[in-house]
Design a protein around this motif. Structure first.
Motif, PDB file in Angstrom:
ATOM      1  N   UNK A  85      71.498  60.646  42.661  1.00  0.00           N
ATOM      2  CA  UNK A  85      71.587  60.537  41.200  1.00  0.00           C
ATOM      3  C   UNK A  85      70.197  60.436  40.590  1.00  0.00           C
ATOM      4  N   UNK A  86      69.971  61.119  39.479  1.00  0.00           N
ATOM      5  CA  UNK A  86      68.741  60.927  38.711  1.00  0.00           C
ATOM      6  C   UNK A  86      68.864  59.616  37.955  1.00  0.00           C
ATOM      7  N   UNK A  87      67.728  58.941  37.712  1.00  0.00           N
ATOM      8  CA  UNK A  87      67.758  57.691  36.964  1.00  0.00           C
ATOM      9  C   UNK A  87      66.548  57.610  36.044  1.00  0.00           C
ATOM     10  N   UNK A  88      66.669  56.715  35.066  1.00  0.00           N
ATOM     11  CA  UNK A  88      65.588  56.452  34.133  1.00  0.00           C
ATOM     12  C   UNK A  88      65.707  55.052  33.571  1.00  0.00           C
ATOM     13  N   UNK A  89      64.799  54.679  32.670  1.00  0.00           N
ATOM     14  CA  UNK A  89      64.788  53.327  32.113  1.00  0.00           C
ATOM     15  C   UNK A  89      66.134  52.924  31.525  1.00  0.00           C
ATOM     16  N   UNK A  90      66.551  51.696  31.833  1.00  0.00           N
ATOM     17  CA  UNK A  90      67.801  51.155  31.331  1.00  0.00           C
ATOM     18  C   UNK A  90      69.003  51.427  32.203  1.00  0.00           C
ATOM     19  N   UNK A  91      68.854  52.296  33.199  1.00  0.00           N
ATOM     20  CA  UNK A  91      70.002  52.641  34.047  1.00  0.00           C
ATOM     21  C   UNK A  91      70.365  51.495  34.989  1.00  0.00           C
ATOM     22  N   UNK A  92      71.651  51.412  35.287  1.00  0.00           N
ATOM     23  CA  UNK A  92      72.254  50.440  36.200  1.00  0.00           C
ATOM     24  C   UNK A  92      72.648  51.202  37.455  1.00  0.00           C
ATOM     25  N   UNK A  93      72.198  50.740  38.624  1.00  0.00           N
ATOM     26  CA  UNK A  93      72.494  51.391  39.893  1.00  0.00           C
ATOM     27  C   UNK A  93      73.092  50.360  40.841  1.00  0.00           C
ATOM     28  N   UNK A  94      74.182  50.712  41.510  1.00  0.00           N
ATOM     29  CA  UNK A  94      74.846  49.798  42.430  1.00  0.00           C
ATOM     30  C   UNK A  94      74.756  50.333  43.847  1.00  0.00           C
ATOM     31  N   UNK A  95      74.448  49.448  44.804  1.00  0.00           N
ATOM     32  CA  UNK A  95      74.449  49.791  46.220  1.00  0.00           C
ATOM     33  C   UNK A  95      75.268  48.732  46.960  1.00  0.00           C
ATOM     34  N   UNK A  96      76.357  49.158  47.575  1.00  0.00           N
ATOM     35  CA  UNK A  96      77.208  48.237  48.334  1.00  0.00           C
ATOM     36  C   UNK A  96      76.492  47.783  49.601  1.00  0.00           C
ATOM     37  N   UNK A  97      76.823  46.605  50.048  1.00  0.00           N
ATOM     38  CA  UNK A  97      76.245  46.056  51.276  1.00  0.00           C
ATOM     39  C   UNK A  97      76.414  47.051  52.422  1.00  0.00           C
ATOM     40  N   UNK A  98      75.349  47.213  53.205  1.00  0.00           N
ATOM     41  CA  UNK A  98      75.404  48.049  54.400  1.00  0.00           C
ATOM     42  C   UNK A  98      75.224  49.538  54.165  1.00  0.00           C
ATOM     43  N   UNK A  99      75.180  49.979  52.916  1.00  0.00           N
ATOM     44  CA  UNK A  99      75.048  51.403  52.619  1.00  0.00           C
ATOM     45  C   UNK A  99      73.570  51.790  52.547  1.00  0.00           C
ATOM     46  N   UNK A 100      73.213  52.874  53.225  1.00  0.00           N
ATOM     47  CA  UNK A 100      71.849  53.395  53.163  1.00  0.00           C
ATOM     48  C   UNK A 100      71.553  53.814  51.728  1.00  0.00           C
ATOM     49  N   UNK A 101      70.430  53.356  51.199  1.00  0.00           N
ATOM     50  CA  UNK A 101      70.041  53.712  49.832  1.00  0.00           C
ATOM     51  C   UNK A 101      68.531  53.600  49.687  1.00  0.00           C
TER      52      UNK A 101
END
Length: 114
Positions: free
Chosen positions: A72-88
């Motif tokens: 995903x592309x991201x920029x200022x103000x964006x919310x990003x979620x990464x679940x436990x154990x997931x490569x990110x």
């Protein structure tokens, strides 16, 4: 270095960087299962999957966020979620990237909670 206050500015958090071993992240607040860090990677993002669920809020910068199979592309103000154990990780990001990192919940994440 944790900052003992209920309000933390980005400037105050950035003053904790780099860490004692040159780390580009620093824990600035903890309460119960909640840990808040400031993260400002430079060049590359070497992080590995974490043991707890994690949220990023982008303060400054842009790029791409790899989260499992998603890109995903991201920029200022964006919310990003990464679940436990997931490569990110962040890739192709600008030199001014700064994000709040919010870890919460139990080891292993909340996906398997009733």
């Amino acid at each position: 270095m944790k900052i003992n206050t209920d309000k933390i500015t980005v400037a105050e958090a950035l003053a904790c960087l780099p860490g004692p071993k040159g780390e580009r992240f620093a824990a600035v607040f903890e309460r119960g299962s909640l840990t808040v860090e400031i993260y400002a990677p430079r060049g590359s993002d070497p992080q590995k999957p974490h043991t707890r669920d994690e949220v990023y809020v982008v303060v400054r910068g842009s790029g791409e966020f790899i989260n499992g199979l998603d890109h995903e592309s991201f920029g200022p103000g964006d919310f990003l979620f990464a679940a436990a154990g997931i490569e990110h990780r962040f890739v192709n990001f600008s030199d001014d990237l700064i994000v709040w990192v919010i870890f919460y919940g139990p080891e292993g994440g909340e996906a398997n909670l009733p």
